[in-house]
Design an enzyme around this catalytic site. Structure first.
Site, PDB file in Angstrom:
ATOM      1  CG  ASN A 142      -1.924   1.417   1.348  1.00 36.54           C
ATOM      2  OD1 ASN A 142      -1.727   2.447   0.344  1.00 36.54           O
ATOM      3  ND2 ASN A 142      -1.941   1.820   2.824  1.00 36.54           N
ATOM      4  CD1 TRP A 143       3.314   0.812  -2.983  1.00 35.31           C
ATOM      5  CD2 TRP A 143       3.667   2.975  -4.611  1.00 35.31           C
ATOM      6  NE1 TRP A 143       4.229  -0.005  -4.006  1.00 35.31           N
ATOM      7  CE2 TRP A 143       4.216   1.482  -5.385  1.00 35.31           C
ATOM      8  CE3 TRP A 143       3.178   3.162  -5.650  1.00 35.31           C
ATOM      9  CZ2 TRP A 143       4.484   0.753  -6.463  1.00 35.31           C
ATOM     10  CZ3 TRP A 143       4.639   2.699  -7.114  1.00 35.31           C
ATOM     11  CH2 TRP A 143       4.181   2.020  -7.427  1.00 35.31           C
ATOM     12  CE  LYS A 144       0.042   3.346   4.805  1.00 43.94           C
ATOM     13  NZ  LYS A 144      -0.124   3.191   6.400  1.00 43.94           N
ATOM     14  CG  HIS A 167      -6.277   1.641   4.726  1.00 39.83           C
ATOM     15  ND1 HIS A 167      -5.142   3.041   6.246  1.00 39.83           N
ATOM     16  CD2 HIS A 167      -5.341   1.227   4.742  1.00 39.83           C
ATOM     17  CE1 HIS A 167      -4.543   2.381   6.463  1.00 39.83           C
ATOM     18  NE2 HIS A 167      -3.715   1.458   5.359  1.00 39.83           N
ATOM     19  CD  GLU A 219      -3.423   5.914   7.191  1.00 41.30           C
ATOM     20  OE1 GLU A 219      -2.825   5.769   5.350  1.00 41.30           O
ATOM     21  OE2 GLU A 219      -2.464   4.801   7.265  1.00 41.30           O
ATOM     22  CD  GLU A 237      -3.801  -2.443   7.707  1.00 43.47           C
ATOM     23  OE1 GLU A 237      -2.361  -2.390   6.328  1.00 43.47           O
ATOM     24  OE2 GLU A 237      -4.501  -1.575   6.987  1.00 43.47           O
ATOM     25  N   GLY A 293       1.784   2.343  10.556  1.00 40.69           N
ATOM     26  CA  GLY A 293       3.556   3.541  10.040  1.00 40.69           C
ATOM     27  C   GLY A 293       3.915   3.796  11.975  1.00 40.69           C
ATOM     28  CB  SER A 311       4.620  -2.037  11.893  1.00 42.27           C
ATOM     29  OG  SER A 311       4.555  -0.808  12.292  1.00 42.27           O
ATOM     30  N   GLY A 355       2.614  -1.062   4.572  1.00 46.26           N
ATOM     31  CA  GLY A 355       3.416  -0.028   4.247  1.00 46.26           C
ATOM     32  C   GLY A 355       4.700   0.981   4.032  1.00 46.26           C
ATOM     33  N   GLY A 356       4.302   0.965   4.911  1.00 48.58           N
ATOM     34  CA  GLY A 356       6.124   1.506   4.540  1.00 48.58           C
ATOM     35  C   GLY A 356       6.832   0.637   3.722  1.00 48.58           C
TER      36      GLY A 356
HETATM   37  P1  PGA Z   1       2.487  -0.165   7.855  1.00 47.89           P
HETATM   38  O1  PGA Z   1       1.223   0.264   7.139  1.00 47.89           O
HETATM   39  O2  PGA Z   1       2.855  -1.289   7.241  1.00 47.89           O
HETATM   40  O3  PGA Z   1       2.749   1.574   7.171  1.00 47.89           O
HETATM   41  O4  PGA Z   1       2.515  -0.275   8.876  1.00 47.89           O
HETATM   42  C1  PGA Z   1       0.464  -0.843   6.434  1.00 47.89           C
HETATM   43  C2  PGA Z   1      -0.857  -0.270   6.372  1.00 47.89           C
HETATM   44  O5  PGA Z   1      -1.311   1.360   6.321  1.00 47.89           O
HETATM   45  O6  PGA Z   1      -1.358  -0.556   5.058  1.00 47.89           O
END
Ligand code: PGA
Length: 253
Positions: free
Chosen positions: A18-20, A104, A106, A175, A181, A217, A238-239
């Protein structure tokens, strides 16, 4: 044969990036080239990246035939029409997407997306032939209050109310919001406890082999211990999905 099962009839691992809201054409090109070069090492694992809308065309051009899938991070619940700023599932399919994230945390927290809206988006995606990755997870306050199971149950209720054949086409991503994050992943045992709950819930609907991903994470260094759990079928990353070698390490785990 069910494409979500391997030749031995076991659930195939799935790792989705997930590049966000990260990237630009030059940076993406390097990242996608790195993924294409390293993907054979990921073995039989399914791998995909969910990129920002403007870069779907770039993903389409670079990833076709690579064995890596691509998708988006959100989708409209509407088919088409006067919905300024929205992107339909058919448009995603037009760009070769196989996947789309829905719900998600967010989007739930910053855009007020309700459980019902998330289910409607999942249906829109299914209708266009995409696989929705339905994201659920509790906040730290909810976890501290012992409400994790209730929160997951509530978030999933509208999607699990769909017919079993539709539910069978979903992926669920657990999640925990406190792990996203933050560098603080859930422990494998903690994640497994929730995955086990989700597994028994979907099994009751006659869908025992739905793929359930863990997100929050995930890194190359903790992926293997998470994937060793019986009900963790892969990861939503994500990251660590922004660095080709790190993402590939997760896929290879
Ligand atoms: P993260 O994000 O791996 O940076 O914790 C995961 C996500 O939000 O899908």
């Amino acid at each position: 044969m069910d494409a979500t099962l391997d030749t031995a009839g076991k659930r195939k691992r799935l790792v989705i990036g997930n590049w966000k809201m990260h990237g630009n054409q030059a940076v993406n090109a390097t990242l996608l080239d790195g993924l294409c070069a390293g993907i054979p090492a990921a073995g039989s694992c399914d791998v995909a990246v969910c990129v920002p809308f403007p870069y779907l065309g770039q993903a389409y051009a670079k990833l076709q035939g690579s064995g890596i899938g691509w998708g988006a991070q959100d989708v409209s619940r509407h088919e088409q029409g006067a919905f300024t700023g929205e992107v339909s599932a058919a448009m995603l399919a037009d760009f070769g997407c196989g996947w789309v994230l829905v719900g998600h945390s967010e989007r739930r927290s910053m855009h007020g997306e309700s459980d019902e809206l998330v289910a409607e988006k999942a249906v829109a995606a299914l209708n266009a032939g995409l696989t929705p990755v339905v994201c659920v997870g509790e906040t730290l306050a909810e976890q501290d209050a012992g409400q994790t199971a209730d929160v997951i149950e509530r978030q999933l209720a509208p999607v699990l109310a769909l017919s079993a054949p539709l539910v069978a086409r979903l992926v669920i991503a657990y999640e925990p919001v406190w792990a996203i994050g933050t560098g603080r992943s859930a422990s494998p045992e903690q994640a497994q406890a929730v995955h086990g709950l989700i597994r028994s819930r979907v099994a009751k609907l006659g869908v025992p082999d739905l793929r359930i991903l863990y997100g929050g994470s995930v890194k190359g260094s903790n992926a293997a211990s998470l994937f060793a759990m019986p009900d963790i079928d892969g990861a939503l990353v994500g990251g660590a999905s922004l660095v080709a070698e790190e993402f590939l390490r997760i896929a290879a785990a």
